[in-house]
Design an enzyme around this catalytic site. Structure first.
Site, short mmCIF file in Angstrom:
data_model
loop_
_atom_site.label_atom_id
_atom_site.label_comp_id
_atom_site.label_asym_id
_atom_site.label_seq_id
_atom_site.Cartn_x
_atom_site.Cartn_y
_atom_site.Cartn_z
N LEU A 36 1.30 -1.31 -0.13
CA LEU A 36 0.15 0.32 0.13
C LEU A 36 1.11 1.38 -0.10
O LEU A 36 1.92 1.30 0.64
CB LEU A 36 -1.01 0.07 1.10
CG LEU A 36 -1.86 -1.24 1.62
CD1 LEU A 36 -2.86 -1.21 2.98
CD2 LEU A 36 -3.06 -0.91 0.14
N ASP A 37 0.27 1.75 -0.52
CA ASP A 37 0.98 3.41 -0.49
C ASP A 37 1.26 3.64 1.00
O ASP A 37 0.17 3.43 2.02
CB ASP A 37 0.20 5.05 -1.09
CG ASP A 37 0.20 4.37 -3.17
OD1 ASP A 37 1.14 3.58 -3.62
OD2 ASP A 37 -0.71 5.13 -3.39
N ARG A 38 2.22 4.65 1.48
CA ARG A 38 2.65 5.39 2.49
C ARG A 38 0.99 5.37 3.25
O ARG A 38 0.42 4.79 5.01
CB ARG A 38 3.30 6.14 2.69
CG ARG A 38 3.90 6.50 4.91
CD ARG A 38 5.12 7.75 4.16
NE ARG A 38 6.65 6.54 4.04
CZ ARG A 38 7.36 7.75 4.16
NH1 ARG A 38 7.38 8.70 4.50
NH2 ARG A 38 8.62 7.06 3.21
N THR A 40 -1.95 5.29 3.24
CA THR A 40 -3.51 3.97 3.00
C THR A 40 -3.60 2.82 4.01
O THR A 40 -2.23 2.36 4.30
CB THR A 40 -3.05 3.23 1.34
OG1 THR A 40 -2.84 4.65 -0.07
CG2 THR A 40 -4.51 2.57 1.21
N ARG A 146 -5.64 6.81 -7.13
CA ARG A 146 -5.27 8.45 -6.87
C ARG A 146 -5.45 9.75 -8.09
O ARG A 146 -6.66 10.37 -8.15
CB ARG A 146 -4.81 9.05 -6.26
CG ARG A 146 -4.67 7.77 -4.93
CD ARG A 146 -2.61 8.65 -3.67
NE ARG A 146 -2.58 9.02 -3.33
CZ ARG A 146 -1.21 9.20 -3.27
NH1 ARG A 146 -0.46 8.19 -3.16
NH2 ARG A 146 -0.86 10.45 -2.98
#
Length: 229
Positions: A36-38, A40, A146
């Site tokens: 996951l993105d940081r 998220t 996003r």
């Protein structure tokens, strides 16, 4: 999710090494199947031995893993359900960019598709209109959900890169979260949550779900649900 440089912030990888120390001493391993993105929140699938890691990695490669995310987005999308099909690449490959990791839509990019459904529309008494949406990535590109949502004018609430102004990201890197950001961003992190993972292995379907985290729920509780316009 995992370290990017020595001395960086604590990561999920660090926590798992502590939690699973006994398994690792006894020939186990830690394999992160998805990332996951940081900022998220939500589900990450972790395998603790090489056999399961191979099985689930193959499922990922063969697109037998399905994902769904929930997001809060600015304003109300016009349609209840829509597909975003737009190729993505790292912006810096084609033009100067102040943010190395920023992605964008470009005809030379990789094929990218996201199915989006509007679950409910809301109005916040101070911040205005927003919507709770479900996004299902049909491909797995960096920052895909996003970028796709932002391209339609419905960026994820709290997104410092793809939201109202990318300079919020640069300012955040230098100063951290400051009160002047709150009016535009609403939250100190982007409101994107990995809510469902479903994997088919040898005819059996494994399914995991994660409810909305407290910060996203708080905005919903403060707001009034609205009928479709």
């Amino acid at each position: 999710v995992h370290p990017t440089k020595p001395g960086g912030p604590p990561t999920l990888w660090d926590g798992l090494r502590e939690l699973l120390a006994y398994e690792m001493v006894n020939k186990g391993q830690i394999s992160l199947i998805n990332r996951l993105d940081r900022e998220t929140s939500g589900l990450v699938l972790v395998c603790k031995n090489s056999s399961s890691a191979r099985t689930f990695a193959m499922a990922m490669e063969e697109k037998r893993i399905r994902k769904a995310y929930h997001a809060l987005v600015y304003d109300w999308p016009a349609d209840d359900s829509f597909l975003v099909a737009a190729p993505l690449l790292r912006i810096g490959e084609k033009e100067p960019s102040n943010i190395w990791l920023k992605r964008g839509i470009h005809p030379d990019g990789d094929i990218s598709e996201t199915q989006v459904s509007v679950l409910k529309r809301y109005t916040h008494p101070e911040k205005g209109d927003f919507a709770l949406v479900e996004a299902k990535p049909l491909t797995g590109r960096t920052h895909q959900i996003r970028v796709h949502l932002a391209s339609l004018g419905h960026a994820v609430i709290g997104d410092k890169i793809y939201g109202p102004d990318e300079n919020y990201y640069l300012q955040f890197i230098e100063q951290g979260w400051i009160s002047s950001m709150e009016k535009a961003l609403w939250l100190p992190r982007h409101a994107l949550h990995s809510s469902l993972l479903e994997v088919e292995i040898r005819g059996e379907v494994f399914r995991w779900e994660s409810p909305l985290p407290w910060d996203m729920q708080k905005i919903l509780k403060e707001s009034a649900a609205c009928p479709r316009p």
